[in-house]
Motif scaffolding. Structure first.
Motif, PDB file in Angstrom:
ATOM      1  N   ILE A 232       0.853  -1.190   0.000  1.00 45.98           N
ATOM      2  CA  ILE A 232       0.000   0.000   0.000  1.00 45.98           C
ATOM      3  C   ILE A 232       0.888   1.239   0.000  1.00 45.98           C
ATOM      4  O   ILE A 232       2.031   1.201   0.476  1.00 45.98           O
ATOM      5  N   ASN A 233       0.359   2.345  -0.522  1.00 42.46           N
ATOM      6  CA  ASN A 233       1.126   3.592  -0.447  1.00 42.46           C
ATOM      7  C   ASN A 233       0.697   4.408   0.770  1.00 42.46           C
ATOM      8  O   ASN A 233      -0.240   4.041   1.501  1.00 42.46           O
ATOM      9  N   GLU A 234       1.396   5.512   1.000  1.00 41.54           N
ATOM     10  CA  GLU A 234       1.150   6.334   2.183  1.00 41.54           C
ATOM     11  C   GLU A 234      -0.289   6.829   2.233  1.00 41.54           C
ATOM     12  O   GLU A 234      -0.909   6.881   3.312  1.00 41.54           O
ATOM     13  N   ALA A 235      -0.850   7.181   1.076  1.00 44.28           N
ATOM     14  CA  ALA A 235      -2.220   7.699   1.038  1.00 44.28           C
ATOM     15  C   ALA A 235      -3.245   6.659   1.465  1.00 44.28           C
ATOM     16  O   ALA A 235      -4.348   6.999   1.898  1.00 44.28           O
ATOM     17  N   MET A 236      -2.876   5.380   1.368  1.00 44.12           N
ATOM     18  CA  MET A 236      -3.793   4.279   1.713  1.00 44.12           C
ATOM     19  C   MET A 236      -3.587   3.798   3.157  1.00 44.12           C
ATOM     20  O   MET A 236      -4.473   3.180   3.742  1.00 44.12           O
ATOM     21  N   LYS A 237      -2.461   4.102   3.725  1.00 50.15           N
ATOM     22  CA  LYS A 237      -2.033   3.456   4.971  1.00 50.15           C
ATOM     23  C   LYS A 237      -3.019   3.630   6.125  1.00 50.15           C
ATOM     24  O   LYS A 237      -3.302   2.681   6.866  1.00 50.15           O
ATOM     25  N   SER A 238      -3.584   4.818   6.292  1.00 51.88           N
ATOM     26  CA  SER A 238      -4.443   5.079   7.456  1.00 51.88           C
ATOM     27  C   SER A 238      -5.766   4.320   7.398  1.00 51.88           C
ATOM     28  O   SER A 238      -6.468   4.223   8.407  1.00 51.88           O
ATOM     29  N   PHE A 239      -6.105   3.757   6.250  1.00 52.39           N
ATOM     30  CA  PHE A 239      -7.372   3.040   6.102  1.00 52.39           C
ATOM     31  C   PHE A 239      -7.224   1.527   6.309  1.00 52.39           C
ATOM     32  O   PHE A 239      -8.225   0.808   6.352  1.00 52.39           O
ATOM     33  N   ILE A 240      -5.994   1.047   6.463  1.00 55.16           N
ATOM     34  CA  ILE A 240      -5.751  -0.390   6.598  1.00 55.16           C
ATOM     35  C   ILE A 240      -5.999  -0.821   8.039  1.00 55.16           C
ATOM     36  O   ILE A 240      -5.490  -0.216   8.981  1.00 55.16           O
ATOM     37  N   THR A 241      -6.792  -1.871   8.201  1.00 54.78           N
ATOM     38  CA  THR A 241      -7.127  -2.356   9.544  1.00 54.78           C
ATOM     39  C   THR A 241      -6.535  -3.722   9.867  1.00 54.78           C
ATOM     40  O   THR A 241      -6.558  -4.148  11.012  1.00 54.78           O
ATOM     41  N   GLY A 242      -5.996  -4.413   8.871  1.00 54.76           N
ATOM     42  CA  GLY A 242      -5.405  -5.718   9.139  1.00 54.76           C
ATOM     43  C   GLY A 242      -4.817  -6.336   7.885  1.00 54.76           C
ATOM     44  O   GLY A 242      -5.154  -5.961   6.766  1.00 54.76           O
ATOM     45  N   ALA A 243      -3.897  -7.296   8.100  1.00 55.48           N
ATOM     46  CA  ALA A 243      -3.291  -8.047   7.002  1.00 55.48           C
ATOM     47  C   ALA A 243      -2.926  -9.421   7.533  1.00 55.48           C
ATOM     48  O   ALA A 243      -2.547  -9.560   8.707  1.00 55.48           O
ATOM     49  N   GLY A 244      -3.039 -10.432   6.683  1.00 53.92           N
ATOM     50  CA  GLY A 244      -2.782 -11.776   7.171  1.00 53.92           C
ATOM     51  C   GLY A 244      -2.381 -12.740   6.071  1.00 53.92           C
ATOM     52  O   GLY A 244      -2.328 -12.395   4.886  1.00 53.92           O
ATOM     53  N   ILE A 245      -2.092 -13.964   6.489  1.00 58.05           N
ATOM     54  CA  ILE A 245      -1.751 -15.069   5.596  1.00 58.05           C
ATOM     55  C   ILE A 245      -2.639 -16.246   5.974  1.00 58.05           C
ATOM     56  O   ILE A 245      -2.649 -16.659   7.139  1.00 58.05           O
ATOM     57  N   ARG A 246      -3.380 -16.776   5.016  1.00 55.99           N
ATOM     58  CA  ARG A 246      -4.342 -17.845   5.286  1.00 55.99           C
ATOM     59  C   ARG A 246      -3.734 -19.212   4.960  1.00 55.99           C
ATOM     60  O   ARG A 246      -4.042 -19.835   3.957  1.00 55.99           O
ATOM     61  N   GLN A 247      -2.858 -19.668   5.845  1.00 54.88           N
ATOM     62  CA  GLN A 247      -2.189 -20.942   5.628  1.00 54.88           C
ATOM     63  C   GLN A 247      -3.133 -22.134   5.763  1.00 54.88           C
ATOM     64  O   GLN A 247      -2.772 -23.253   5.401  1.00 54.88           O
ATOM     65  N   ASP A 248      -4.341 -21.900   6.253  1.00 55.07           N
ATOM     66  CA  ASP A 248      -5.320 -22.979   6.377  1.00 55.07           C
ATOM     67  C   ASP A 248      -6.003 -23.297   5.058  1.00 55.07           C
ATOM     68  O   ASP A 248      -6.666 -24.336   4.937  1.00 55.07           O
ATOM     69  N   ILE A 249      -5.860 -22.434   4.061  1.00 56.71           N
ATOM     70  CA  ILE A 249      -6.541 -22.619   2.779  1.00 56.71           C
ATOM     71  C   ILE A 249      -5.617 -23.373   1.830  1.00 56.71           C
ATOM     72  O   ILE A 249      -4.496 -22.951   1.565  1.00 56.71           O
ATOM     73  N   MET A 250      -6.109 -24.508   1.328  1.00 52.32           N
ATOM     74  CA  MET A 250      -5.314 -25.403   0.504  1.00 52.32           C
ATOM     75  C   MET A 250      -5.715 -25.271  -0.969  1.00 52.32           C
ATOM     76  O   MET A 250      -6.500 -24.418  -1.334  1.00 52.32           O
TER      77      MET A 250
END
Length: 265
Positions: A232-250
């Protein structure tokens, strides 16, 4: 607040994954119903408009966009969206790159999302050079877009692990494409240009990987690489609420990565 749940996933062939169980009791067709992402970006789809099954293009509640490679059964990106974008652009990096179907850009009122399948440089010196030229062309494009004031998200299989924490065996892979200094330096340049690796905004954990080698059954031992990202760029950063990796999805040698965002209505 208007919330978005975004997924990015290299499926290693959309026809191949479509018949697989991706979660217990859930086939790929039902994945969208179960997880309900607002946007699902897919890479390495390996289909065109003639070879993709029609039921994959007409999933209820979703608009579907496909950018195939000219070469049959190769590369390609696709996007499912619950909301129709204001505009969709296919490619846009120049003829050398656009024939491989590696980029879809969709603009929404709140942000611009770019679904990218970056080249793999491991096959030959020529492909590594092609990968580096693609990197440079893409970075030039997003710098211009960011300077124009766009809130940018770009996601996909970048085909490079950034730092030693991003792969299980960094020492052994220092001269392997995907962890070579010249590839990793490009991600440094992306960050220097004002972009953020969203996952690392929320987690500095080790052993968080998104790709595992099929041949060595590396996933069962979690000997992996984190090569799939949401930037994401700086203009987008304040709107981000979470990020993850779904290792359970095959279903693929990659697993999905995720991003959540919220905007005032």
């Amino acid at each position: 607040m208007k919330e978005y749940r975004l997924f990015s996933w290299n499926v290693n062939g959309i026809r191949a994954v479509s018949g697989k169980e991706v979660l217990p009791g859930v086939l790929f067709h039902d994945f969208l119903k179960t997880e309900k992402p607002d946007i699902l970006c897919l890479q390495e789809t390996k289909v065109d408009s003639h070879t993709i099954p029609s039921d994959l293009t007409r999933i209820p509640g979703y608009f579907f966009y496909l950018n195939p490679a000219e070469r049959k059964g190769y590369s390609g990106v696709a996007m499912y969206s619950r909301t129709e974008p204001e505009s969709v652009e296919y490619g846009g990096l120049g003829k050398e790159f656009d024939t491989e179907g590696r980029l879809i850009t969709a603009r929404f009122p709140e942000f611009t999302i770019m679904n990218v399948y970056f080249p793999n440089g491991g096959a030959s010196d020529e492909r590594l050079a092609f990968k580096l030229r693609f990197y440079d062309s893409f970075l030039e494009k997003i710098i211009k877009m960011s300077a124009a004031g766009e809130r940018i998200i770009f996601c996909g299989d970048v085909n490079t692990a950034h730092t030693p924490i991003d792969l299980a065996r960094p020492k052994e892979n220092e001269q392997v494409s995907g962890f070579m200094p010249i590839e990793r330096e490009w991600i440094d340049r992306v960050i220097q240009a004002g972009f953020f690796d969203s996952f690392r905004l929320f987690s500095q954990e080790k052993d968080q990987y998104s790709w595992w080698d099929y041949k060595t059954r590396a996933r069962t031992r979690n000997v992996g690489w984190r090569i799939d990202y949401f930037f994401i760029n700086e203009a987008m950063k304040s709107f981000i609420t979470g990020a993850g990796i779904r290792q359970d999805i095959m279903g693929s040698d990659h697993c999905p990565v995720t991003l959540t965002a919220a905007f005032p209505e």
